[in-house]
Write a protein that holds these residues in place. Sequence first.
Motif, short mmCIF file in Angstrom:
data_model
loop_
_atom_site.label_atom_id
_atom_site.label_comp_id
_atom_site.label_asym_id
_atom_site.label_seq_id
_atom_site.Cartn_x
_atom_site.Cartn_y
_atom_site.Cartn_z
N SER A 62 -29.02 83.21 41.84
CA SER A 62 -28.56 83.37 43.23
C SER A 62 -27.41 84.36 43.38
O SER A 62 -27.18 84.87 44.47
N GLU A 63 -26.68 84.67 42.28
CA GLU A 63 -25.49 85.50 42.40
C GLU A 63 -25.54 86.79 41.61
O GLU A 63 -24.75 87.69 41.86
N ILE A 64 -26.46 86.94 40.68
CA ILE A 64 -26.51 88.14 39.84
C ILE A 64 -27.81 88.88 40.14
O ILE A 64 -28.90 88.45 39.76
N GLY A 65 -27.67 90.01 40.82
CA GLY A 65 -28.84 90.77 41.26
C GLY A 65 -29.76 91.21 40.13
O GLY A 65 -30.98 90.99 40.19
N PRO A 66 -29.24 91.84 39.05
CA PRO A 66 -30.12 92.25 37.95
C PRO A 66 -30.87 91.08 37.30
O PRO A 66 -32.03 91.23 36.93
N PHE A 67 -30.20 89.94 37.17
CA PHE A 67 -30.90 88.78 36.59
C PHE A 67 -32.00 88.29 37.53
O PHE A 67 -33.09 87.91 37.08
N ALA A 68 -31.73 88.29 38.84
CA ALA A 68 -32.76 87.90 39.80
C ALA A 68 -33.96 88.83 39.71
O ALA A 68 -35.12 88.38 39.80
N ASP A 69 -33.71 90.13 39.51
CA ASP A 69 -34.81 91.10 39.37
C ASP A 69 -35.63 90.80 38.11
O ASP A 69 -36.86 90.89 38.11
N VAL A 70 -34.94 90.48 37.01
CA VAL A 70 -35.63 90.13 35.77
C VAL A 70 -36.49 88.89 35.97
O VAL A 70 -37.64 88.81 35.50
N LEU A 71 -35.95 87.91 36.68
CA LEU A 71 -36.70 86.68 36.94
C LEU A 71 -37.93 86.95 37.80
O LEU A 71 -39.01 86.40 37.56
N ARG A 72 -37.78 87.84 38.80
CA ARG A 72 -38.93 88.21 39.63
C ARG A 72 -40.02 88.87 38.79
O ARG A 72 -41.20 88.54 38.90
N CYS A 172 -34.74 78.08 42.81
CA CYS A 172 -33.72 79.12 42.85
C CYS A 172 -33.84 79.96 44.12
O CYS A 172 -34.95 80.30 44.54
N VAL A 173 -32.70 80.27 44.73
CA VAL A 173 -32.62 81.24 45.82
C VAL A 173 -32.21 82.56 45.18
O VAL A 173 -31.09 82.70 44.69
N LEU A 174 -33.11 83.54 45.17
CA LEU A 174 -32.87 84.77 44.43
C LEU A 174 -31.88 85.67 45.16
O LEU A 174 -31.93 85.80 46.39
N CYS A 175 -31.00 86.26 44.38
CA CYS A 175 -29.98 87.14 44.93
C CYS A 175 -30.62 88.36 45.59
O CYS A 175 -31.61 88.90 45.12
N GLY A 176 -30.04 88.76 46.71
CA GLY A 176 -30.53 89.96 47.40
C GLY A 176 -31.49 89.67 48.53
O GLY A 176 -32.13 90.58 49.04
N GLY A 177 -31.64 88.42 48.92
CA GLY A 177 -32.54 88.10 50.02
C GLY A 177 -32.72 86.61 50.17
O GLY A 177 -32.03 85.81 49.53
N ASP A 178 -33.65 86.23 51.02
CA ASP A 178 -33.93 84.81 51.26
C ASP A 178 -35.08 84.31 50.40
O ASP A 178 -35.58 83.20 50.61
N GLU A 179 -35.52 85.09 49.45
CA GLU A 179 -36.65 84.72 48.61
C GLU A 179 -36.28 83.55 47.69
O GLU A 179 -35.19 83.51 47.11
N THR A 180 -37.18 82.60 47.58
CA THR A 180 -36.98 81.46 46.68
C THR A 180 -38.04 81.47 45.58
O THR A 180 -39.14 81.99 45.78
N LEU A 181 -37.67 80.89 44.46
CA LEU A 181 -38.59 80.82 43.32
C LEU A 181 -38.37 79.50 42.61
O LEU A 181 -37.24 79.17 42.24
#
Length: 342
Positions: A62-72, A172-181
């Motif tokens: 939810s707070e680290i953009g690059p990690f959220a991208d990796v998770l996506r 998880c609420v992914l950083c950089g938007g309202d997208e959840t995973l």
Amino acid sequence: MEDAGLPDAYSRGSQYRARKEVCAEENIYGRLVVPHEIVLSKGDPVAIGVQNPAAVLYKCASEIGPFADVLRSANAARKSSHFRLVLYVDGISPADALTKHDVRKLYAIYWSFADFGVELLSTEVVWFELAVVRTTILDDLDGGLSNLLSQLFDAYFSNNAANNFETSGVHCVLCGGDETLTVLARFSVLVADEPALKDVWLCKGHAGFKLCVCCMNVTLRKYFTPGGYEVCSSCFDTSLFRLHTDQTVRVCLQRLADKFAQRSARAITQEAYDEYSKHYGFNHSPNNFAMKPYVNVISSTMFDIQHTFFENGLLDVEFGEVMGELHCLLYTSPSPRDLSTS
């Protein structure tokens, strides 16, 4: 030093208080670091710090953009319904490696997802710490490291009352938007060197009757006696080798548990039980991590190739050959004095 970007206060005490403040941070999955109590063999309780897997995964996503991208990316590329949870265990020590009685040695336990890929997993940025425990504590715990892993997985990865990675997952609420995973994960891989594998699976280890946890009938050369079921480890006919499967390991562990019960009831002698244990290649403990229903020992075991190369392995041989070549060059080449007079 403040001009270089350091805070106004950076003493040891300030750093200690800052760490405590971060560790006490909470989100919907609880504190980032929680105390976990284990009971030693003598009945003494000991509290160790555990990094809450669900809480730290939620925070990073939810707070680290690059990690959220990796998770996506990993979620889009995975081929099953669950992420593959990978565990890395290693013994470390700040003391001299040659210390005879090292009371400062630690076991560090890390976890991540195999779906992140080899390139990312070769860095530190996608690995989470689970716990760091002194071996002096594990020595007083029945089943040692294996018991500790059983407790930690039951409490933080497979806890239906709190959070279960396999069934309910981590929302998880992914950083950089309202997208959840919703991250669903199953234990899939254990990466460790041979001593750590021995402590996790409670197998006899590379100096035992069997060479490793995978060996069913391959026997260390110094223990081998011809004419039986076992095959010598120096045999070149690998077609004679029989390796364990997940099912055969479970059978061995259950048979050893039955023999342990017979020994406790004095139906067999200690010597007979030790002989069974030697041939099965395991030590018995009711808290063995290998006996958990969500664990498949052979499918998940991955030998740490870096330790094989660096720690008393091929590196020693290759480095010795290099030094041998340099020695030959040093004593066979003409000296600078000879060159100057020629």
